[in-house]
Motif scaffolding. Structure first.
Motif, short mmCIF file in Angstrom:
data_model
loop_
_atom_site.label_atom_id
_atom_site.label_comp_id
_atom_site.label_asym_id
_atom_site.label_seq_id
_atom_site.Cartn_x
_atom_site.Cartn_y
_atom_site.Cartn_z
N GLY A 237 0.83 -1.22 0.00
CA GLY A 237 0.00 0.00 0.00
C GLY A 237 0.85 1.25 0.00
O GLY A 237 0.52 2.24 -0.67
N ALA A 238 1.96 1.22 0.73
CA ALA A 238 2.85 2.38 0.77
C ALA A 238 3.44 2.67 -0.61
O ALA A 238 3.60 3.84 -1.01
CB ALA A 238 3.98 2.14 1.78
N ILE A 239 3.75 1.61 -1.37
CA ILE A 239 4.30 1.80 -2.71
C ILE A 239 3.28 2.46 -3.62
O ILE A 239 3.62 3.32 -4.46
CB ILE A 239 4.76 0.45 -3.30
CG1 ILE A 239 5.91 -0.11 -2.47
CG2 ILE A 239 5.18 0.61 -4.76
CD1 ILE A 239 7.12 0.79 -2.37
N ALA A 240 2.01 2.11 -3.48
CA ALA A 240 0.96 2.74 -4.29
C ALA A 240 0.85 4.23 -3.98
O ALA A 240 0.73 5.07 -4.88
CB ALA A 240 -0.38 2.03 -4.04
N VAL A 241 0.92 4.58 -2.70
CA VAL A 241 0.87 6.00 -2.31
C VAL A 241 2.09 6.72 -2.88
O VAL A 241 1.98 7.87 -3.35
CB VAL A 241 0.84 6.12 -0.77
CG1 VAL A 241 1.01 7.58 -0.33
CG2 VAL A 241 -0.46 5.55 -0.23
#
Length: 416
Positions: free
Chosen positions: A296-300
């Motif tokens: 999820g952090a990579i998507a942000v």
């Protein structure tokens, strides 16, 4: 929110190690600002924006080449040789490189560029040996049950250096790049003294196995551990294509129309976001659903990078970069926890070397990729492409590495 516990600093060896890390980190951040602006400024005297951006990418390539060739050697060296002495010697090498940079502004543009590129190659050699030794030594300086706190403090300290280093470098550059390099030299010497005087545990040599066998064993371990491989390779792909660090002098000078102070603030912005998250992780470490948090952090990160590419206001650009730093900090924290907790002590040097080779590929080689992409797509197009690829990667890793995406809690590896 509780204040982060400082109990880990009662271990004197860890305290000195921590001082070394932050001193070296601050020096590297300061040198990066000065090198970036100095190279771009010299290049823009005779080249276009796109061609000058490619020159910045070539600096990254110069630093990556030795890492590609030597980092696995550095990993097995960290398992066979005294890790403290590896750090001392590589830091002395960094100090000598910094002295060459101090002299570079006093030479003509082409000569100065050759000096900078030569130093970049030499620094790449230092980077090939020091990270594996540093990571493997770190885990032996504190009890295992305090490892998470120490990782968080390492991250928090690094981000503090990343905030202050570029900001100070941007201000010092007003007096010329030599001033920035001179202060960096002092910081490197402080770090060298700190680790030299640290009373580290006696190194346990790996005996009866040749260096090539150790390297192969480390690569095989990473290949077979899908969680470790997924975490390491995720950073490789995202930062390789989604990094923007090399292009910040281009955005500062020719898109946002600011100066070295503005460049320092742009380089500081990701560290501000990362420091906030690092502080939160130091007080409330992630213990559940770590795989989902990481992806999820990579998507942000990807969304924020797209926002940065489209911004023409320095405040908005800094905000987007701060978000990328916050997202990246979550990914880094989880990856480091996986490496330290999931890898047996006897394998940490080699696994750390493989990790660093991937990280260096995503950083230094990523800078080269950014320069090449900017040469053909322009700086804005290059960053837009990187943000989109980060989103695609986050979605793909759910399928490619299901063990990573489903990882809930991190459990320590069984020691031999």
């Amino acid at each position: 929110m509780l204040l982060p516990s400082i109990a880990v600093f009662r271990h004197d060896a860890f305290l000195r190690y921590w001082i070394m890390r932050q001193s070296i980190s601050a020096a590297r951040q300061m040198m990066a600002v000065a090198i970036g602006w100095q190279v771009y400024d010299i290049a823009r005297q005779t080249r276009s924006v796109e061609e000058s951006a490619l020159m910045l990418g070539m600096v990254g390539l110069a630093q990556f080449a030795p890492v590609l060739l030597l980092s696995l050697v550095g990993g097995q060296a960290a398992d066979r040789l005294d890790r403290k002495m590896i750090l001392v010697l590589t830091n002395i090498g960094r100090a000598l490189c910094t002295l060459v940079l101090v002299a570079s502004p006093f030479f003509a543009g082409p000569t100065a560029l050759w000096m900078i590129f030569s130093v970049s190659l030499a620094l790449g050699v230092m980077h090939a040996f020091s990270p594996a030794a540093s990571s493997a030594l770190f885990a032996r300086l504190i009890p295992r049950d305090e490892l998470r706190q120490a990782i968080a403090w390492n991250s928090l300290g690094f981000q503090a250096a990343a905030i202050t280093g570029p900001a100070i470098a941007g201000l010092l550059y007003i007096a010329g790049p030599a001033t920035v390099y001179a202060v960096s030299f002092v910081l490197v010497m402080i770090g060298t003294y700190a680790i030299w005087t640290a009373r580290t545990p006696q190194h346990e040599h790996v005996r009866g196995v040749n260096g090539r066998a150790l390297i192969v064993e480390g690569l095989r371990y990473v290949r077979n551990n899908r969680i470790v491989l997924g975490a390491i390779s995720l950073d490789l792909v995202v930062v390789l294509f989604g990094g923007v660090t090399a292009l910040l002098p281009v955005f500062a000078r020719d898109i946002l129309h600011t100066d070295t102070v503005g460049l320092g603030l742009l380089r500081t912005a990701p560290a501000v976001g990362a420091a906030i998250v690092a502080f939160m992780l130091a007080t409330r470490p992630l213990t559940r659903h770590v795989g989902g948090w990481m992806l999820g952090a990579i998507a942000v990160y990807g969304v924020a990078m797209i926002g940065f590419a489209l911004s023409t206001l320095i405040i908005l650009s800094m905000a987007m970069l701060a978000i990328t730093g916050a997202a990246d900090m979550i990914s880094v924290y989880i990856r480091q926890s996986i490496i330290q907790l999931s890898t047996p002590q006897s394998m940490r040097g080699r696994v750390s070397a493989v990790e660093f080779m991937f990280i260096s590929a995503s950083n230094e080689l990523g800078e080269f990729e950014s320069g090449v992409a900017a040469r053909f797509l322009g700086p804005v197009g290059a960053v837009l492409m990187g943000g989109v690829l980060a989103l695609i990667t986050a979605a793909s890793w759910f399928k490619l590495f299901p063990d990573l995406s489903r990882t809930d809690e991190l459990k320590p590896a069984d020691e031999e």
